[in-house]
Enzyme design. Structure first.
Site, PDB file in Angstrom:
ATOM      1  N   GLY A 123       0.817  -1.210   0.000  1.00  0.00           N
ATOM      2  CA  GLY A 123       0.000   0.000   0.000  1.00  0.00           C
ATOM      3  C   GLY A 123       0.851   1.261   0.000  1.00  0.00           C
ATOM      4  N   GLY A 189      24.360  -5.449  21.270  1.00  0.00           N
ATOM      5  CA  GLY A 189      23.233  -4.703  21.820  1.00  0.00           C
ATOM      6  C   GLY A 189      22.567  -5.433  22.974  1.00  0.00           C
ATOM      7  N   GLY A 191      19.871  -4.603  24.507  1.00  0.00           N
ATOM      8  CA  GLY A 191      18.501  -4.111  24.649  1.00  0.00           C
ATOM      9  C   GLY A 191      17.585  -5.302  24.908  1.00  0.00           C
ATOM     10  N   ILE A 193      15.581  -7.043  22.912  1.00  0.00           N
ATOM     11  CA  ILE A 193      15.631  -8.146  21.939  1.00  0.00           C
ATOM     12  C   ILE A 193      16.945  -8.918  22.073  1.00  0.00           C
ATOM     13  CG2 ILE A 193      15.683  -8.671  19.460  1.00  0.00           C
ATOM     14  CD1 ILE A 193      13.587  -6.449  19.074  1.00  0.00           C
ATOM     15  N   GLU A 212      27.808  -4.358  24.508  1.00  0.00           N
ATOM     16  CA  GLU A 212      26.927  -3.195  24.622  1.00  0.00           C
ATOM     17  C   GLU A 212      27.780  -1.927  24.729  1.00  0.00           C
ATOM     18  OE1 GLU A 212      23.554  -2.171  24.586  1.00  0.00           O
ATOM     19  OE2 GLU A 212      24.639  -0.290  24.813  1.00  0.00           O
ATOM     20  N   ASP A 320       4.608   0.888  15.712  1.00  0.00           N
ATOM     21  CA  ASP A 320       6.055   1.094  15.636  1.00  0.00           C
ATOM     22  C   ASP A 320       6.465   2.209  14.681  1.00  0.00           C
ATOM     23  OD1 ASP A 320       6.323  -1.024  17.358  1.00  0.00           O
ATOM     24  OD2 ASP A 320       7.660  -2.191  16.075  1.00  0.00           O
ATOM     25  N   ALA A 328       3.919  -4.282  21.033  1.00  0.00           N
ATOM     26  CA  ALA A 328       2.705  -4.732  20.365  1.00  0.00           C
ATOM     27  C   ALA A 328       1.451  -4.169  21.046  1.00  0.00           C
ATOM     28  CB  ALA A 328       2.662  -6.255  20.363  1.00  0.00           C
ATOM     29  N   HIS A 452      -3.217 -16.308  49.025  1.00  0.00           N
ATOM     30  CA  HIS A 452      -2.000 -16.921  49.532  1.00  0.00           C
ATOM     31  C   HIS A 452      -2.000 -18.404  49.176  1.00  0.00           C
ATOM     32  CE1 HIS A 452       1.334 -17.828  52.183  1.00  0.00           C
ATOM     33  NE2 HIS A 452       0.634 -18.851  52.645  1.00  0.00           N
TER      34      HIS A 452
END
Ligand code: FAD
Ligand code: AMP
Length: 480
Positions: A123, A189, A191, A193, A212, A320, A328, A452
């Site tokens: 699109g 990284g 992070g 992910i 990192e 995103d 999500a 409990h």
């Protein structure tokens, strides 16, 4: 069927498919355009990053690898004796694919039952809310709508020192597809992910090194919780090297040689596979015609206001591809808000109460402000913490690492943040989300009866501890 719709959604990830279903439920004639095609080139694939190569497949692997690690390392302490525990990577991947297939087919079913028209193709937004769709054979057709919702999502960032080759240097998608457990695995990284995927393969037996660039571990996370998480990950064998910038990665004789710089100078490491997880970028390629009226911000995200309106009247953008956390559930909430607004209702996403989770073991989850944020804002605050080591259910589950931390306003007692590192943190954090949404005080939580024995009792005790009233631990703060 006419090519005119009340709403056209571009992208069928958790932002787009939820927006489309909600719009149809509200009585709007709705179509959703999605370009993703199955590997055999025959079928449209719905669900976006989340269902196909993100949340769902990564959690399938996390669950399986967690079970394998427990079977290997902690069942014996609990009286379960197994011999010859083996991982069958092919079977694990088959199961993951089965779960993904079931969920993505489920969306096709939901589109059908809600009356959403699914259009297969790429699109592109033209002027005046027209959407040009190019199908897999290159044929184009133009559709018109009163409202267009762009939900085109994001893609992994590729950096020049480590271009993806799909075999040895891979992105998060490739890291969900290894056909055997790499002996030495590098991750660039630390992070969300990188940590999640690094920990999957570490549990399955890889020696994992995470490089990192920043000196601080998980800077967006409350630092008391981040430090505890790092301690646990290190104990499990994840070698997280902070202040370490990868400068080059090269494949030679089936090995990846990674150059990096740290405070001591330049070094090299070699790995069997390298996952590059340095963030994601908004997906806007060939999406907007020059006269669409939609603008990007300085970081390349589609510019929107708090209600996800773009600069073009009647064109909205969610998930995103716009500012805010790349999650999500944030995308889906925005989808619902926009569909409702198109239908004339006035909901608003509360961006201050969106939970974040890192699905490692222990899990890390939080909502609201960190102690560092509250301190920087100069607000007087109080803190209550409770360790899982003092929680009976955590002991029974052999999962006592971690703590719950509640931050409340000193003056009003209102809950400002809930931070957890520990078992089922992703489930427990919902209690903090509800507390924030309802403007609850720490005392409201403290006066609530929790079942409990449950892990949630750690939230109750942390709330009691805010005013020095925890029962099952010595209180740092004296009760007023
Ligand atoms: P996407 O899911 O990226 O969907 C966008 C869709 O639009 C895609 O299907 C794409 O094909 C389609 N599209 C794009 N452009 C066009 C176009 N021009 N025409 C037609 N179709 C188009 N988030 C969580 O909340 N929890 C997690 O546990 C979690 N785990 C993750 C694990 C991994 C490994 C990764 C990579 C991500 C994870 N995320 C997680 C993030 C989550 O996947 C994203 O935040 C979420 O998918 C964003 O949804 P979206 O609808 O905005 O975009
Ligand atoms: P996130 O954006 O949360 O997915 O995290 C990505 C992480 O990758 C950030 O913490 C960055 O500091 C880190 N990063 C980016 N480039 C490099 C690099 N060349 N070497 C090491 N770490 C990096």
């Amino acid at each position: 069927m006419s090519d005119k719709y009340d709403v056209i959604v571009i992208g069928a990830g958790p932002g787009g498919y939820v927006a489309a279903i909600k719009a149809a439920q509200l009585g709007l004639k709705t179509a959703c355009v999605e370009s993703w095609t199955s590997e055999d080139g025959k079928k449209q694939v719905l669900g976006g990053t989340c269902l196909n190569v993100g949340c769902i497949p990564s959690k399938a692997l996390l669950e399986i690898s967690h079970k394998y690690e427990e079977a290997q390392h902690s069942y014996a302490d609990q009286g379960i004796e197994l011999s010859d525990v083996k991982i069958n990577v092919g079977k694990m991947m088959e199961r993951k694919a089965g779960i993904v297939g079931q969920l993505t087919m489920g969306i096709a079913g939901l589109f059908k039952s809600n009356g959403v028209t699914s259009i297969h193709g790429h699109g592109k937004l033209l002027a005046n809310k027209q959407v040009e769709v190019t199908d897999k054979d290159g044929k184009t057709r133009v559709y018109e709508a009163d409202n267009v919702i762009i939900a085109s999502g994001s893609k992994p960032i590729e950096i020049p020192p480590a271009p993806f080759d799909g075999e040895y240097i891979v992105d998060s998608e490739g890291a969900l597809e290894f056909d055997e457990v790499p002996k030495r695995l590098g991750v660039i990284g630390a992070g969300v992910i990188g940590l999640e995927l690094g920990s999957v393969w570490a549990r399955l037996g890889s020696e994992v090194t995470v490089l990192e660039a920043l000196d601080t571990f998980l800077p967006a996370v409350d630092q008391q919780v981040a430090k505890e998480a790092l301690k646990q990950f290190t104990k499990q064998g994840l070698d997280v090297k902070l202040g370490t910038r990868m400068t080059n990665a090269e494949v030679k004789r089936k090995l990846v040689y990674v150059d990096y710089e740290d405070s001591k100078g330049k070094e090299q490491l070699k790995f069997d596979k390298l996952i590059v997880a340095v963030g994601r970028r908004p997906n806007t390629e060939n999406l907007l015609a020059a006269d669409s009226g939609v603008n990007l911000d300085e970081r390349g995200f589609i510019f929107v206001d708090d209600q996800c309106k773009t600069d073009a009247p009647g064109v909205w953008a969610i998930g995103d591809v716009v500012r805010g956390p790349m999650l999500a559930h944030k995308a889906s909430e925005e989808g619902v808000m926009v569909a409702e607004r198109i239908a004339g209702n006035k909901p608003q996403v509360n961006y201050d109460a969106i939970p974040s989770v890192i699905y490692t073991a222990p899990e890390v989850a939080w909502v609201g402000k960190t102690e560092e944020q509250v301190k920087a804002e100069g607000e007087a605050y109080k803190v209550g913490t409770f360790p899982f080591a003092a929680n009976g259910r955590a002991m029974a589950a052999n999962a006592t690492a971690g703590l719950v931390k509640i931050i409340a306003c000193e003056k009003t007692d209102r809950v400002l943040g809930l931070h957890i590192v520990g078992p089922q943190a992703s489930e427990i954090v919902a209690q903090g989300v509800i507390a924030l949404e309802f403007g609850s005080s720490a005392e409201d939580l403290a006066l609530t009866c929790f079942a409990h024995p449950t892990l949630s009792e750690a939230v109750h005790e942390a709330a009691l501890a805010v005013d020095g009233g925890a029962i099952h631990i010595a209180n740092r703060r004296k009760k007023k």
